[in-house]
Design an enzyme around this catalytic site. Structure first.
Site, PDB file in Angstrom:
ATOM      1  N   GLY A 133       4.244   0.431   1.263  1.00  0.00           N
ATOM      2  CA  GLY A 133       4.747  -0.652   0.425  1.00  0.00           C
ATOM      3  C   GLY A 133       5.247  -0.187  -0.943  1.00  0.00           C
ATOM      4  N   GLY A 146       0.828  -1.207   0.000  1.00  0.00           N
ATOM      5  CA  GLY A 146       0.000   0.000   0.000  1.00  0.00           C
ATOM      6  C   GLY A 146       0.854   1.245   0.000  1.00  0.00           C
ATOM      7  CB  CYS A 178     -25.894   4.338  28.477  1.00  0.00           C
ATOM      8  SG  CYS A 178     -24.357   4.447  29.353  1.00  0.00           S
ATOM      9  CG  ASP A 187      -6.008  -9.608  13.600  1.00  0.00           C
ATOM     10  OD1 ASP A 187      -5.710  -9.951  14.762  1.00  0.00           O
ATOM     11  OD2 ASP A 187      -6.673 -10.290  12.814  1.00  0.00           O
ATOM     12  CB  ALA A 188      -1.973  -8.164   9.373  1.00  0.00           C
ATOM     13  NE  ARG A 189       1.720  -2.096  11.989  1.00  0.00           N
ATOM     14  CZ  ARG A 189       0.944  -1.171  11.429  1.00  0.00           C
ATOM     15  NH1 ARG A 189      -0.340  -1.149  11.697  1.00  0.00           N
ATOM     16  NH2 ARG A 189       1.457  -0.272  10.628  1.00  0.00           N
ATOM     17  CG  ASP A 243      -1.377  -5.615  -0.130  1.00  0.00           C
ATOM     18  OD1 ASP A 243      -0.847  -4.571   0.255  1.00  0.00           O
ATOM     19  OD2 ASP A 243      -2.605  -5.828   0.005  1.00  0.00           O
TER      20      ASP A 243
END
Ligand SMILES: [Zn+2]
Lengths: 641, 320
Positions: A24, A21, A168, A115-117, A43
């Site tokens: 990248g 990205g 709330c 998460d991927a890291r 990727d």
């Protein structure tokens, strides 16, 4: 230019890049120019128009194609002799296992989600391959080096959970525009156009629960004998009028708050409006979903403008009409998507009307889209700078030059004259459950909590495992995988619904559970401690994992929370969300540390460690005729060279 | 704001960066005209950055024909002789840059920076020069300062694993947000000649060693009639001798310009691509700030050295 020694390690290196990205594209270009000969790039994403302003290897004609593949082809055009291997795939796929990782000299991350890291961090630790990690947001960026046993791993400092808001606040007492967006997107939009069976807190809780819930059941159903215009107004009056009246009746709530104002459609829009100026026809000609727009119907053009209350109300009704006439088959299974124009229009209008009611400033569609879609700010220059820093750090790693490893911050405002600030990396955290063997401990009610709760709330959400295997001694309690027998799957499914103390191999206070992820080659032990009661407000999970801290949730007087990024029904941030953090979760979830004045990156500190800002004093300029040799404290320090 | 709104196409393409600097800044960028002279690696990076950012137009000057050296850190030139044969470096870079963003007008002008007259220079808002001699830098900078309108002037150069940026925004006013209020800020910049003429003795403390080392090499190249960057290991004794003389006349302890640093810069005048990316990125940000009027611009030198990893701003002007 690089030295001969640097050139030889560069030529011999086999590099894995994860992410093609913003960072990248820059990184692949800089690696190729610097003389790297063997580069692999993974990727899973395809190219979008909004990438083109900074992901310079891509053109408009590439929209929809694999980022990794197009980036490879583009770089080969100016460096044809470099070997570049592209993978259009998710780095979490099983093919990219520890053995795959072991072939590389270094891994370079240009990822866009936490998460991927975490996943790549674990693979690198297991394969013992150094990792250079990076992230950018706007003008801010950072590059860090993670070498097993020498520097801390990516997870040595806990990462804060995605921002969530107490339910709330969202349903009854919004005080910021983002609260109105979350309400419009996760509650109202989902209620009207999404899965009707999903649990939904849209209706405000009144002091008398019976009155609101009964009334609410059918209000969101389109009746057979009513026009969509009528239905839209009915929904409008219910959520912006009636629900506010109900909330107002709960006087305690408003003792220290400004009271909201109920808004009814008849006060804003003329009773049965004269038919739109025939503009609706603009939408008729097309089946292309992206061209169905309430703004187009109403002749509103500028997405940067803030609409009036009347314009918002007209957009609100018009969007409902368009959904029910032009996109009828979508209704009932829509999920909010920032690239769905009509959905963004509806959410903007609904959030603005609610904001008006609560005295919160309204926002433009452009801004609302950014908030609702969690769109992170991104510019080409920061990505280019960060990519340059990654390559410099990668070369040091290849030379095994551990004394010179640095983490570098790219700042927006200079700190000690520096815009690029190198800092010595931290040592591994001895109690890190990822890179050390330290056991975790879990307080849980073993008589109430089911194995499912443990798997969802701890193993997946907290420990970030994808293919967990849970063992108690030699007994296998649970496992995920593609190659399991049917009866094992049935067995595990049954276990999930059992409370811990009633499992075939009972889990009670004092039990040590072993939890492993075979793909990540990560295993850890969890000491179980039984506890009867949990504070609903402070410990909403009903269990407390320690040995590793996550930042506490925003406190409020209720025990449920809503995220902005994740859908309300799923608590797991498992699917990588391309635009949630563009190239980065750095500022959102980066480690929070005190970094001298550079706190604009680190935010509040929850680490007692303070990094040493490198400041070699031989920079100190001493004049020949200057009797004063400067600050004595500076002179005391020994020169390192 | 002044002028037309952004088109739908622009809003879509520039979405992520409008979220950083706002629609007004994007409109100002789209009206800016930029001239760059000397297309080496750092400038190629800079050009890529501002073309992606969506400036109005970019004009390139570099008459050189392609050589091995021109290719080394420049990703804008295809390494295929059948493509680059007979074309100048500027023409080749132009073809690649046009492709990056069809909304930006990219063109080439033949000539030398020192030959440009004021009529020509005043058609630009920003002028960036690279690989120019000391005399050329001074002359272009002086011409910019005489123009009826303010034209921002920058120099940029990379050698070995180091880079330098110089900025002259003359008298620059910009609005700065402080909490709720917007305050008017004003900065006054010296010309390149004035900045390097400030006696070293009155410099602020701890100025980057690179500033001094690069001034010595610049003087050496001028005295020997060399092209910028045209030094090799055989020049080292001469450069070190000059360093000693300058340090004595400027009352600077010679140890503050380490011989090892001078040696790196003299023997390795070629660029290091990661440093080009960093320097071209910082320069891109600075030009975007100056054009859009958003953010504090740096004053007036910037240094980066991959060896210590620091990117440092130095303010060297007579007032300080
Ligand atoms: Zn760790």
């Amino acid at each position: 230019m690089a030295s001969q020694q640097q050139l030889s390690v560069i030529k011999g290196a086999k590099v894995l890049m994860v992410g093609a990205g913003g960072i990248g594209c820059e990184l692949l270009k800089t690696l190729a120019l610097s003389g790297f000969q063997d580069i692999h790039i993974i990727d899973m994403d395809t190219i979008e128009v909004s990438n083109l302003n900074r992901q310079f290897l891509f053109r408009k004609s590439h929209v929809g194609l694999s980022k990794a593949k197009v980036a490879r082809d583009a770089v080969l055009r100016f460096r044809p002799q470099v070997s570049i291997t592209s993978y259009h795939a998710n780095v979490k796929n099983q093919e990219f296992n520890v053995d795959f990782l072991k072939q590389f000299s270094v891994v370079l991350n240009g990822l866009d989600n936490l998460d991927a890291r975490r996943h790549v961090n674990r693979l690198c630790l297991a394969a013992d391959v150094p990792l250079v990690e990076s992230g950018t947001t706007g003008f801010l960026g950072q590059v860090t080096v993670h070498v097993k046993g020498k520097t801390e791993c990516y997870e040595c400092q806990p990462k804060p959970a995605p921002k969530t808001y107490p339910v709330c606040t969202i349903t009854s007492t919004p005080s910021k525009f983002v609260h109105c967006i979350v309400w419009a997107k996760d509650l109202l939009f989902t209620k009207l156009f999404g899965d009707k069976n999903q649990e939904n807190d849209l209706n405000v809780r009144s002091s008398d629960p019976a009155s609101s819930s009964d009334h609410a059941e059918d209000i969101f159903q389109l009746n057979k004998d009513e026009t969509i215009e009528h239905y839209g107004r009915r929904v409008f009056d219910h959520v912006f009028g009636y629900n506010i009246e109900v909330a107002l009746s709960n006087e305690d709530t408003w003792k220290n708050r400004n009271k909201p104002r109920p808004i009814y459609s008849r006060d804003i829009l003329p009773e049965e409006p004269t038919k739109q100026n025939g503009n609706t026809d603009k939408n008729c000609a097309t089946d292309d979903q992206s061209l169905i727009s309430a703004m187009t119907s109403l002749g509103i053009k500028n997405p940067q403008e803030i609409w009036s209350l009347m314009e918002n109300s007209r957009i609100f009704i018009e969007a409902i009409k368009l959904f029910f006439t032009k996109r009828e088959k979508d209704v009932g299974n829509l999920a909010f998507d920032k690239d769905d124009q009509l959905a963004v229009e509806f959410v903007t209008a609904a959030a603005n009307i609610r904001a008006e009611s609560f005295g919160i400033p309204m926002h433009s569609l452009f801004e609302s889209k950014g908030i609702a879609g969690n769109i992170v700010h991104a510019v080409a220059t920061t990505n280019a700078i960060i990519a340059g820093l990654i390559v410099i750090e990668a070369i040091k790693v290849l030379q095994n030059d551990a004394n010179n490893y640095r983490m570098t911050y790219c700042l927006e405002h200079p700190s000690r004259k520096m815009l690029l600030m190198p800092v010595e990396p931290f040592e591994p955290n001895k109690s890190c459950y990822v890179c050390s063997e330290t056991p975790l401990s879990l307080e849980i009610n073993t008589h109430h909590a089911k194995l499912r709760d443990f798997v969802e709330k701890i193993v997946k959400a907290k420990l970030g495992m994808n293919f967990p295997l849970i063992m108690h001694g030699a007994a296998l309690l649970y496992e995920v995988g593609d190659d399991l027998d049917e009866d094992m799957v049935a067995n595990y499914t049954a276990n999930l619904e059992k409370v811990l103390s009633e499992l075939p191999s009972p889990v009670v206070s004092g039990t040590i559970l072993s939890v492993e992820d075979l793909q990540q080659e990560l295993s850890c032990s969890i000491n179980i401690k039984h506890r009867d009661e949990f504070d609903e407000e402070k410990e909403p999970d009903g269990m407390v994992l320690s040995g590793w801290q996550q930042t506490p949730l925003e406190k409020d007087d209720c025990n449920k929370t809503l995220g902005n990024g994740e859908s309300t029904s799923k608590t797991l941030p498992s699917a990588p969300d391309a635009d949630k953090y563009d190239d980065s979760d750095m500022v959102a979830s980066g480690r929070k540390r005190k970094l001298d004045e550079a706190v604009n990156i680190s935010g509040e500190a929850n680490s007692s460690k303070k990094p040493e800002v490198l400041d070699d004093d031989d920079d100190d300029l001493v004049m020949l005729d200057d009797g004063d040799n400067g600050d004595p404290a500076i002179n005391k320090k020994k020169r390192l060279q | 704001m002044d002028g037309e709104e952004l088109t739908e196409q622009e809003t879509q393409l520039y979405d992520r960066q409008i979220r950083v600097w706002g629609a007004d800044a994007q409109r100002r960028l789209s009206k800016a005209h930029i001239l760059v002279c000397g297309m080496k690696g750092a400038v190629a990076e800079f050009c890529k950055n501002i073309v992606l950012a969506g400036i109005g137009s970019l004009t390139l000057v570099d008459n050189r024909l392609v050589t091995e050296e021109a290719l080394s850190a420049n990703f804008l030139i295809p390494p295929d002789e059948s493509v680059f044969g007979g074309k100048s470096v500027a023409e080749l870079c132009c073809d690649s840059l046009k492709d990056f963003n069809p909304m930006v007008r990219v063109s080439v002008i033949k000539g030398e920076p020192s030959s440009f007259d004021e009529e020509f220079l005043k058609t630009f808002d920003v002028i960036v020069v690279s690989c120019c001699s000391l005399a050329e830098k001074k002359s272009v900078n002086e011409k910019c300062r005489k123009l009826p309108k303010r034209v921002s002037f920058y120099t940029v150069d990379c050698r070995d694993s180091c880079g330098e940026i110089f900025v002259d925004l003359q008298d620059y006013k910009y609005a700065k947000k402080k909490l709720e209020d917007t305050v008017e800020c004003q900065l006054s910049y010296p010309s390149f000649e004035d900045a390097i003429s400030v006696p070293w003795k009155v410099h602020p403390r701890k100025v980057s060693k690179l500033f001094y080392a690069l001034r010595v090499i610049e003087r050496f190249e001028e005295a020997e009639g060399r092209s910028p960057g045209e030094t090799s290991v055989s020049d080292l004794p001469g450069v070190l001798k000059l360093k000693k003389e300058i340090c004595e006349s400027q009352l600077l302890n010679e140890a503050h310009i380490p011989n090892a640093l001078v040696e790196r810069l003299v023997t390795n005048p070629t660029e290091f691509p990661p440093v080009c990316a960093i320097i071209g990125g910082i320069l891109g940000q600075e030009v975007i700030k100056a054009v859009s009027g958003k953010g504090d611009p740096l004053k007036n030198f910037f240094y980066f050295d991959a060896v210590d990893g620091k990117g440092t701003i130095e303010d060297i002007s007579s007032q300080s």
